[in-house]
Design a protein around this motif. Structure first.
Motif, mmCIF file in Angstrom:
data_model
loop_
_atom_site.group_PDB
_atom_site.id
_atom_site.type_symbol
_atom_site.label_atom_id
_atom_site.label_comp_id
_atom_site.label_asym_id
_atom_site.label_seq_id
_atom_site.Cartn_x
_atom_site.Cartn_y
_atom_site.Cartn_z
ATOM 1 N N LEU A 824 0.830 -1.191 0.000
ATOM 2 C CA LEU A 824 0.000 0.000 0.000
ATOM 3 C C LEU A 824 0.871 1.250 0.000
ATOM 4 C CD1 LEU A 824 -2.725 -0.953 2.639
ATOM 5 C CD2 LEU A 824 -3.103 -0.616 0.201
ATOM 6 N N SER A 825 0.535 2.208 -0.856
ATOM 7 C CA SER A 825 1.239 3.480 -0.872
ATOM 8 C C SER A 825 0.740 4.367 0.264
ATOM 9 C CB SER A 825 1.019 4.188 -2.210
ATOM 10 O OG SER A 825 -0.348 4.535 -2.356
ATOM 11 N N ARG A 829 -2.934 4.668 2.038
ATOM 12 C CA ARG A 829 -3.066 4.508 3.499
ATOM 13 C C ARG A 829 -3.774 5.708 4.107
ATOM 14 N NH1 ARG A 829 1.997 0.792 5.474
ATOM 15 N NH2 ARG A 829 2.581 0.016 3.421
ATOM 16 N N PHE A 830 -3.414 6.887 3.635
ATOM 17 C CA PHE A 830 -4.067 8.083 4.173
ATOM 18 C C PHE A 830 -5.548 8.104 3.772
ATOM 19 C CE2 PHE A 830 -3.556 12.151 6.204
ATOM 20 C CZ PHE A 830 -4.656 12.871 5.752
ATOM 21 N N PHE A 867 -9.586 1.214 -3.433
ATOM 22 C CA PHE A 867 -9.000 1.302 -2.098
ATOM 23 C C PHE A 867 -9.714 2.326 -1.211
ATOM 24 C CE2 PHE A 867 -5.629 -0.636 -4.557
ATOM 25 C CZ PHE A 867 -5.210 -1.656 -3.731
ATOM 26 N N ASN A 868 -10.966 2.599 -1.511
ATOM 27 C CA ASN A 868 -11.767 3.379 -0.580
ATOM 28 C C ASN A 868 -12.236 2.446 0.536
ATOM 29 O OD1 ASN A 868 -11.922 6.017 -1.932
ATOM 30 N ND2 ASN A 868 -12.925 4.845 -3.546
ATOM 31 N N SER A 963 8.286 -0.430 3.314
ATOM 32 C CA SER A 963 7.787 -1.025 2.068
ATOM 33 C C SER A 963 6.971 -0.049 1.240
ATOM 34 C CB SER A 963 6.959 -2.267 2.383
ATOM 35 O OG SER A 963 5.727 -1.904 2.987
ATOM 36 N N MET A 964 6.482 1.044 1.851
ATOM 37 C CA MET A 964 5.619 1.934 1.072
ATOM 38 C C MET A 964 6.411 2.980 0.304
ATOM 39 S SD MET A 964 3.740 4.223 3.982
ATOM 40 C CE MET A 964 4.622 5.203 5.197
ATOM 41 N N GLY A 965 7.721 2.931 0.364
ATOM 42 C CA GLY A 965 8.523 3.844 -0.442
ATOM 43 C C GLY A 965 8.523 5.248 0.128
#
Length: 1014
Positions: A824-825, A829-830, A867-868, A963-965
């Motif tokens: 997940l970016s 996530r936000f 991803f909502n 992992s999310m960069g």
């Protein structure tokens, strides 16, 4: 002769030409007639094919027959009188289900197609080519899904297009509005559209009404393009995720009457020229991030009746010019940063019926001039710094709600007038410095449902007249220096649900009449000076969930009858003078030490010291007593007996007593067992009789059992005779505390739903009660809540039908991710955090009493295709007869690390703050990628404590999930700080969910504002 021959030949030639011309004319006429018949047959054919794809439970379309030559006599059909072609098909609200087929393509002269308020489903084929002359298309209030039909792009004649209240999804193509020059009305409201609003919307220069509300549109809006729609009268973009600034230029829309932008992410100041739209009568900017001051040009809007700008970041002195808006009926400016005082001139707003300025920084006194606002029905000034006394005339208006709580008001509570007796339903004066008696005439306010005078310095006895309030549901008089006794009449109304008298100086005993409060689910009398015994009449309060009696002087033994209160969730009787045994049933055997301590006479293994049992003294055998009654001779004879004989005789008598007692106990056990068997048989007989009545009597009011009930349909899906047959191991997608979840297709692959098979133990066992509770949960509609679509009920099986989320749970994306799946970016996530917060805020603040989730964790956060987040399993405890200990203990085990400390330590006390604690832990989990509790070889890592330590050391970024960069540090840090506040050990220190939403929205604002906040 030649002349005659020439003449004859000419005559024949002329005759032949005439006959040929006549034949051609005749054939042309016949051809036209034949063509009309062929076309009319095409209309019949098209409508019959269209009907074949529909289910018509009420036979409204019975008149549609393929044997007719034309359909103009059919119901719901209109034809053009000139050419006899079908021009209108209107099938609104007929309870039709099915899908739209391609039969409508035959209706080449169709101008109106209206299918609203049915249960039509499925996607609309992009190849569906409706008539190019179509002017009006209404598909609203159905269950269509999939992308928007691209075939509508070429409909240059369209004037009215309504696709609202469906489940359309995906983006709207940018070229969708290429040919919209004729469009006057457009509504895509209440769907699941996402992405940006197409810029081509600016080409609809004839548009009068534009409604894109309640979707998932996101990104910046091209307001310059919208401002160019000079004929626009209504603009509704509310309840989306739109952002950006509103530039000047809105004055170009001269005819604009309403603009609704609430619940988005718009920021910056409002357009300064908005006051030049002189026809505006409704403005709603609520729940955004607008800043600075309200434009003074608003004062020119003499027609404005509705103005809402609540829950923003407006920061200025309260606008003095607002008193010039004399047409205002609704004014809502709460939850901003307005300061200063309310001008005396506000009394000019004679049409005002609703005034809310809560949670600002306003000071000074409440203007007496408000008394001139004679139409005022709601006034909310909560959470400011108002001083002085309450204007007396305010209680002389016909007000329905008064909320002046959390201020610095002094003086007495004004006496109510005869006018307010008939109207007032809610009065909240809590957390002020009011003094004096509670007016006795308060008992005459017949419609009053909520009365909160807590945290004042009234120094008053409780007036017995409060018992006259027949509709009173909440009475909160905590910490108000009340004295005297609790009136016997307090429960005369019978409707009281919450009674809180904590922290006063009340004396005397708890009245026996408390048992008349049969609707009570919270009774709190703690921190008083009450004495006497706990009355047995409390056992009549079958709905009671919370009982707080701590810190009083209560004596005696708790009535054993309290063990029959099966709905109790929390009890605290600590620090009294109670003695004896605890009740054997309900929650009492599981009370923790903190709920019992301070009672030295209570019998509990959790307490130290001796206990006092209020039972008859046991028989004591004194061998010397018998000897003393004998003569000397008998004593001598017995003295000469061996000592072993004396011991044998004494032990024999003791054994007889013990055996007798055991025999009595055995008889009691047998009697109780027989009684239980008898009761079970009677209950089984009653249940069977009720079930038989439901199945045999057509006139009974029983709900249908063994039938799938769908809320979005006027008729149930009777063709699914046994939904249980759809549930198999292969379709199982999850399992939780409340049941197992399956992926099921209802009728076709176009309608995929999730079905939860509830654990049968302890669920509501009456269909009417189950139906009522499920329908309450079904009304909790929000874009971040899984929609409850229906249910299936039998005495043995209960199923819930919900919306299906294709991306699974947050748990699967965060912790159970396959190596091939991308992480997940931070943006996703936000998005998940903000959406979950909005969903919880809706549950907490839009329902009274609030819906508490009980179990916030990643496995209960589902994700749609974009991803909502969608919260599931909310409110399922409503379907339990009681909170079964097994279920709750399983919940604690499965939610390790998410359980608020007050839940684990104080007898399952549940409120909104518990959800906020779980949400805070979920924040930490999303940011760090770690579980809330992790077990190593030598230690246990508690995520909450771990992050707190790193935050104090200044190394908190070390815990961010690598992992999310890339991620923005200026967003991560305030989010982690918010998590620390949400997971505070003290519940009152945690924010509300509405505050959490506002904080998360602020985190997306420019850095200076964000740093100021944190």
């Amino acid at each position: 002769m030649k002349n005659y021959l020439g003449f004859g030949f000419g005559f024949l030639q002329s005759l032949l030409c005439f006959l040929v011309s006549f034949s051609c004319l005749l054939l042309t006429c016949l051809g036209d007639n034949i063509g009309v018949n062929v076309q009319l047959n095409d209309d019949v054919l098209g409508l019959i094919v269209f009907k074949s794809d529909l289910h018509d439970p009420s036979s409204y379309l019975a008149s549609w027959s393929e044997d007719d030559m034309n359909p103009c006599s059919w119901q719901f059909i209109q034809c053009n009188p000139v050419n006899g072609r079908v021009s209108e098909v209107s099938l609104n609200g007929l309870g039709l289900s099915g899908k739209i087929g391609r039969g409508l393509e035959k209706l080449t002269h169709l101008k109106v197609l209206s299918l609203s308020h049915n249960n039509l489903t499925g996607t609309i084929s992009p190849q569906l080519a409706l008539s190019t002359s179509l002017e009006r298309l209404n598909l609203s209030h159905n269950s269509f899904s999939g992308p928007i039909p691209t075939s509508l792009v070429n409909m240059s004649s369209m004037r009215f297009l309504d696709l609202s209240e469906n489940s359309f999804s995906g983006t709207v193509p940018d070229n969708f509005f290429e040919n919209c020059a004729s469009l006057h009305y457009l509504s895509l409201a209440r769907n699941m559209f996402e992405g940006p609003i197409p810029s081509s919307i600016s080409r609809c220069f004839s548009l009068n009404s534009l409604n894109l509300s309640d979707n998932r549109f996101a990104g910046n809006v091209d307001f310059n393009g919208i401002w160019s729609l000079g004929r626009l009268r209504s603009l509704d973009l509310s309840n989306n995720a739109l952002s950006g600034y509103l530039p000047n230029g809105i004055s170009a829309i001269h005819n604009l009457k309403e603009m609704l932008l609430e619940n988005n992410h718009f920021s910056g100041p409002l357009p300064s020229d908005i006051g030049l739209c002189l026809h505006l009568n409704r403005l709603d900017f609520g729940y955004n991030q607008f800043t600075e001051a309200l434009p003074e040009s608003l004062s020119r809007l003499n027609s404005l009746t509705y103005l809402r700008a609540s829950n923003n970041l407006f920061s200025s002195e309260f606008p003095q010019w607002i008193a010039n808006m004399t047409s205002l009926e609704y004014l809502e400016l709460s939850n901003n940063q307005f300061f200063g005082s309310i001008p005396f001139s506000i009394g000019k707003l004679r049409s005002l019926s609703y005034l809310s300025l809560s949670n600002n920084k306003l000071v000074g006194s409440i203007p007496m001039s408000l008394v001139s606002c004679t139409k005022l029905s709601v006034i909310r000034l909560r959470g400011n710094g108002f001083t002085g006394s309450i204007p007396e005339g305010l209680f002389g208006l016909g007000l329905e709600e008064i909320d002046l709580s959390h201020n610095e008001l002094t003086g007495p509570i004004p006496a109510a007038s005869s006018r307010i007796f008939e109207t007032l339903s809610r009065l909240d004066l809590s957390e002020n410095h009011l003094k004096g008696n509670i007016p006795a005439e308060m008992g005459l306010v017949s419609k009053l449902k909520y009365l909160n005078l807590s945290w004042n310095d009234l120094q008053s006895p409780m007036p017995p007249e409060l018992g006259l309030l027949q509709n009173l549901e909440v009475l909160d008089l905590r910490n108000s220096a009340l004295h005297g006794s609790i009136p016997d009449e307090i429960c005369d109304s019978g409707s009281l649900a919450i009674l809180q008298l904590d922290g006063n100086f009340l004396t005397g005993s708890i009245p026996q009449e408390i048992g008349n409060c049969t609707s009570l689910y919270l009774l709190s009398l703690c921190h008083n000076n009450l004495t006497g015994t706990v009355p047995k009449s409390l056992s009549k309060l079958n709905k009671l969930k919370i009982l707080k009696l701590e810190f009083n002087g209560l004596t005696g033994e708790l009535p054993q009858e309290l063990g029959m209160l099966q709905n109790l969730l929390a009890v605290n009787i600590s620090y009294n003078r109670l003695t004896g045994r605890l009740p054997a049933g309900s929650i009492f055997p599981n009370l923790d030490k903190s709920s019992l301590e301070g009672n030295l006479g209570l019998c509990s293994r959790l307490l130290e010291g001796p206990c006092k049992m209020n039972v008859p003294k046991p028989l004591v055998l004194d061998p010397n007593a018998y000897k003393n009654q004998m003569g000397p001779h008998r004593q001598r004879n017995e003295t000469s007996m061996p000592s072993s004989i004396h011991r044998h005789r004494f032990l024999s008598v003791s054994a007889i007593v013990a055996i007798s007692a055991a025999f009595v106990i055995i008889l009691g056990v047998i009697a109780i067992s027989l009684l239980n068997i008898s009761v079970r048989r009677r209950l089984a007989f009653v249940d069977n009789a009720l079930e038989s009545m439901c199945s045999s009597s057509s006139r009974s009011g029983c709900l249908p059992t063994g039938k799938l009930i769908l809320f979005d349909s006027n008729s149930s899906a009777e063709w699914i005779s046994n939904p249980e047959s759809l549930l198999n191991k292969a379709s199982e997608i999850g399992e939780g505390v409340f049941g197992t979840v399956y992926k099921v297709s209802l009728g076709s692959q176009d309608r995929v739903v999730a079905v939860k098979k509830l654990v049968n133990s302890n669920m509501i066992q009456h269909p009417e009660d189950f139906d009522r509770e499920v329908r309450i949960l079904g009304k909790a509609r929000h874009q971040n809540l899984i929609a409850l679509k229906g249910y299936y009920w039998t005495p043995q099986t209960q199923l819930l039908v919900t919306e299906y989320a294709p991306n699974g749970s947050l748990q699967s994306k965060l912790h159970d991710r396959l190596p091939s799946s991308p992480p997940l970016s931070w943006a996703n996530r936000f998005k998940i955090l903000l959406g979950t917060a909005k969903g919880l805020a809706h549950l907490h603040h839009s329902f009274r009493p609030p819906i508490i989730h009980y179990d916030i964790k990643p496995s209960n956060i589902l994700l749609d295709e974009n991803f909502n987040p969608k919260i599931c399993d909310f409110g399922l405890a409503r379907l339990l007869i009681k909170l079964d200990r097994h279920v709750m203990s399983n919940r604690f085990q499965s939610a390790l690390g998410y359980v608020a400390p007050e839940l684990a330590c104080q007898s399952l006390r549940v409120n909104e703050k518990c959800d906020i604690y779980g949400f805070g832990v979920m924040i930490l989990e999303l940011v760090t990628g770690r579980r809330p509790v992790e077990y190593g070889e030598d230690n246990v890592l508690i995520l909450n404590d771990h992050v707190r330590v790193l935050l104090e050391q200044g190394n908190v970024l070390d815990c961010v999930d690598p992992s999310m960069g890339e991620y923005p540090e200026d967003e991560i840090l305030p989010v982690l700080k918010l998590a620390m506040v949400c997971t505070s050990q003290i519940p009152s220190s945690r924010p509300t969910m509405s505050e959490v939403v506002q904080i998360l929205q602020v985190i997306k604002t420019p850095v200076p504002l964000r740093m100021e906040m944190f």
